[in-house]
Design a protein around this motif. Sequence first.
Motif, PDB file in Angstrom:
ATOM      1  N   SER A 136      18.320 -23.281   9.524  1.00 12.67           N
ATOM      2  CA  SER A 136      17.134 -22.670  10.092  1.00 12.67           C
ATOM      3  C   SER A 136      17.234 -21.162   9.970  1.00 12.67           C
ATOM      4  O   SER A 136      18.303 -20.614   9.690  1.00 12.67           O
ATOM      5  CB  SER A 136      16.984 -23.064  11.568  1.00 12.67           C
ATOM      6  N   VAL A 137      16.121 -20.484  10.170  1.00  6.76           N
ATOM      7  CA  VAL A 137      16.074 -19.031  10.199  1.00  6.76           C
ATOM      8  C   VAL A 137      15.328 -18.606  11.454  1.00  6.76           C
ATOM      9  O   VAL A 137      14.460 -19.330  11.950  1.00  6.76           O
ATOM     10  CB  VAL A 137      15.377 -18.434   8.956  1.00  6.76           C
ATOM     11  N   VAL A 138      15.695 -17.439  11.984  1.00  6.14           N
ATOM     12  CA  VAL A 138      15.004 -16.895  13.143  1.00  6.14           C
ATOM     13  C   VAL A 138      14.020 -15.838  12.661  1.00  6.14           C
ATOM     14  O   VAL A 138      14.403 -14.909  11.952  1.00  6.14           O
ATOM     15  CB  VAL A 138      16.001 -16.286  14.153  1.00  6.14           C
ATOM     16  N   VAL A 139      12.753 -16.001  13.022  1.00  3.03           N
ATOM     17  CA  VAL A 139      11.711 -15.075  12.604  1.00  3.03           C
ATOM     18  C   VAL A 139      11.011 -14.507  13.829  1.00  3.03           C
ATOM     19  O   VAL A 139      11.149 -15.018  14.943  1.00  3.03           O
ATOM     20  CB  VAL A 139      10.689 -15.762  11.666  1.00  3.03           C
ATOM     21  N   ASP A 140      10.261 -13.461  13.629  1.00  3.89           N
ATOM     22  CA  ASP A 140       9.533 -12.805  14.707  1.00  3.89           C
ATOM     23  C   ASP A 140       8.340 -13.662  15.107  1.00  3.89           C
ATOM     24  O   ASP A 140       7.409 -13.857  14.328  1.00  3.89           O
ATOM     25  CB  ASP A 140       9.065 -11.426  14.228  1.00  3.89           C
ATOM     26  N   GLY A 141       8.376 -14.160  16.345  1.00  3.99           N
ATOM     27  CA  GLY A 141       7.296 -15.004  16.820  1.00  3.99           C
ATOM     28  C   GLY A 141       5.976 -14.280  16.954  1.00  3.99           C
ATOM     29  O   GLY A 141       4.917 -14.911  16.971  1.00  3.99           O
ATOM     30  N   ASP A 142       6.011 -12.947  17.064  1.00  3.28           N
ATOM     31  CA  ASP A 142       4.769 -12.190  17.140  1.00  3.28           C
ATOM     32  C   ASP A 142       4.049 -12.143  15.793  1.00  3.28           C
ATOM     33  O   ASP A 142       2.832 -12.014  15.723  1.00  3.28           O
ATOM     34  CB  ASP A 142       5.041 -10.758  17.614  1.00  3.28           C
ATOM     35  N   LEU A 143       4.819 -12.221  14.697  1.00  2.00           N
ATOM     36  CA  LEU A 143       4.231 -12.214  13.361  1.00  2.00           C
ATOM     37  C   LEU A 143       3.909 -13.617  12.873  1.00  2.00           C
ATOM     38  O   LEU A 143       2.918 -13.836  12.190  1.00  2.00           O
ATOM     39  CB  LEU A 143       5.180 -11.537  12.364  1.00  2.00           C
ATOM     40  N   PHE A 144       4.786 -14.558  13.201  1.00  2.00           N
ATOM     41  CA  PHE A 144       4.635 -15.923  12.702  1.00  2.00           C
ATOM     42  C   PHE A 144       4.334 -16.844  13.873  1.00  2.00           C
ATOM     43  O   PHE A 144       5.240 -17.367  14.526  1.00  2.00           O
ATOM     44  CB  PHE A 144       5.895 -16.365  11.956  1.00  2.00           C
ATOM     45  N   GLY A 145       3.058 -17.028  14.148  1.00  2.00           N
ATOM     46  CA  GLY A 145       2.643 -17.915  15.218  1.00  2.00           C
ATOM     47  C   GLY A 145       2.358 -19.301  14.685  1.00  2.00           C
ATOM     48  O   GLY A 145       2.764 -19.665  13.585  1.00  2.00           O
ATOM     49  N   GLY A 146       1.633 -20.085  15.452  1.00  2.00           N
ATOM     50  CA  GLY A 146       1.294 -21.431  15.020  1.00  2.00           C
ATOM     51  C   GLY A 146       2.358 -22.433  15.391  1.00  2.00           C
ATOM     52  O   GLY A 146       3.472 -22.085  15.795  1.00  2.00           O
ATOM     53  N   ASP A 147       2.009 -23.701  15.274  1.00  2.00           N
ATOM     54  CA  ASP A 147       2.910 -24.794  15.644  1.00  2.00           C
ATOM     55  C   ASP A 147       3.561 -25.401  14.409  1.00  2.00           C
ATOM     56  O   ASP A 147       3.011 -25.378  13.314  1.00  2.00           O
ATOM     57  CB  ASP A 147       2.127 -25.886  16.385  1.00  2.00           C
ATOM     58  N   GLU A 148       4.770 -25.928  14.620  1.00  2.00           N
ATOM     59  CA  GLU A 148       5.448 -26.739  13.599  1.00  2.00           C
ATOM     60  C   GLU A 148       5.697 -25.999  12.290  1.00  2.00           C
ATOM     61  O   GLU A 148       5.629 -26.579  11.208  1.00  2.00           O
ATOM     62  CB  GLU A 148       4.642 -28.019  13.304  1.00  2.00           C
ATOM     63  N   LEU A 149       5.983 -24.699  12.341  1.00  2.00           N
ATOM     64  CA  LEU A 149       6.298 -23.975  11.112  1.00  2.00           C
ATOM     65  C   LEU A 149       7.545 -24.559  10.459  1.00  2.00           C
ATOM     66  O   LEU A 149       8.439 -25.068  11.127  1.00  2.00           O
ATOM     67  CB  LEU A 149       6.534 -22.491  11.409  1.00  2.00           C
ATOM     68  N   PHE A 150       7.622 -24.448   9.139  1.00  2.00           N
ATOM     69  CA  PHE A 150       8.813 -24.873   8.415  1.00  2.00           C
ATOM     70  C   PHE A 150       9.035 -23.938   7.243  1.00  2.00           C
ATOM     71  O   PHE A 150       8.131 -23.212   6.814  1.00  2.00           O
ATOM     72  CB  PHE A 150       8.695 -26.328   7.935  1.00  2.00           C
ATOM     73  N   CYS A 151      10.268 -23.933   6.724  1.00  2.00           N
ATOM     74  CA  CYS A 151      10.626 -23.114   5.562  1.00  2.00           C
ATOM     75  C   CYS A 151      11.066 -24.009   4.420  1.00  2.00           C
ATOM     76  O   CYS A 151      11.636 -25.080   4.633  1.00  2.00           O
ATOM     77  CB  CYS A 151      11.779 -22.151   5.897  1.00  2.00           C
ATOM     78  N   LEU A 152      10.828 -23.531   3.209  1.00  2.00           N
ATOM     79  CA  LEU A 152      11.333 -24.175   2.005  1.00  2.00           C
ATOM     80  C   LEU A 152      11.934 -23.107   1.105  1.00  2.00           C
ATOM     81  O   LEU A 152      11.382 -22.014   0.980  1.00  2.00           O
ATOM     82  CB  LEU A 152      10.210 -24.901   1.261  1.00  2.00           C
ATOM     83  N   ARG A 153      13.072 -23.419   0.491  1.00  2.00           N
ATOM     84  CA  ARG A 153      13.710 -22.460  -0.410  1.00  2.00           C
ATOM     85  C   ARG A 153      13.123 -22.597  -1.810  1.00  2.00           C
ATOM     86  O   ARG A 153      12.983 -23.696  -2.337  1.00  2.00           O
ATOM     87  CB  ARG A 153      15.220 -22.668  -0.448  1.00  2.00           C
ATOM     88  N   VAL A 154      12.786 -21.450  -2.396  1.00  2.00           N
ATOM     89  CA  VAL A 154      12.102 -21.421  -3.691  1.00  2.00           C
ATOM     90  C   VAL A 154      13.114 -21.374  -4.835  1.00  2.00           C
ATOM     91  O   VAL A 154      14.100 -20.647  -4.791  1.00  2.00           O
ATOM     92  CB  VAL A 154      11.160 -20.202  -3.770  1.00  2.00           C
ATOM     93  N   SER A 155      12.842 -22.150  -5.867  1.00  2.00           N
ATOM     94  CA  SER A 155      13.624 -22.114  -7.101  1.00  2.00           C
ATOM     95  C   SER A 155      12.662 -21.843  -8.248  1.00  2.00           C
ATOM     96  O   SER A 155      11.722 -22.601  -8.463  1.00  2.00           O
ATOM     97  CB  SER A 155      14.354 -23.446  -7.310  1.00  2.00           C
TER      98      SER A 155
END
Length: 212
Positions: free
Chosen positions: A103-122
């Motif tokens: 997981s990564v920790v991001v700024d909740g003030d910039l990234f709102g919304g529910d159920e966010l997820f990350c994917l690594r780009v290749s």
Amino acid sequence: MELTDKQREFYEYLRRCRQDDGNLPSLRRAAGELGVSHTAVAQLLAQLEKKGMVRREGRYSRTIRLLPGAAVRSSGSAGREVPVLGRITAGLPMSAQQEWDGSVVVDGDLFGGDELFCLRVSGASMRDAGILDGDLVICEPRHYAEQGEIVVALIHHEEATVKRFFRRADTIELRPENPDYPAQHYGLAEVLVQGRVVGVVRGMHPIFSRAG
């Protein structure tokens, strides 16, 4: 969750260690790399454990677990932990992977919304949109897209890619942001939108983009 600067720095150190080699450090290793005493490391661990950020198995055990879903607040900035779900391509489509990959920790003030997820780009097909090989794209789940938005799309129910989305009369165009890569065209039933890209993380530092 309120963390002091020292607690947040220590938590970020633990998270980097897990990302780099898949393991969390022993107390001895952490003390040596941070230039502090063994006692100071133990105290920081106890503080993070009390705040629900980590879990230790046994008082003197080397086994330390970062707890997924823990939210961090420090220096007036609300943070949130976003899970990394495998890897996605920004070149040719590749088989979708849904395994949890930290997981990564991001700024909740910039990234709102529910159920966010990350994917690594290749791949480099989204280079001109500021999405580079090895980046993490931050996505909000969504099963539709507006014209020109950068989305995560599932092709033929098994291959995932990140591209700009355009709906034509009877096809879907997935357009790259790199002239070296051609646009891809599919039937309406061949593409399922999985989410909209709202930001990029590079070198563990969020780059706010609201892409699209």
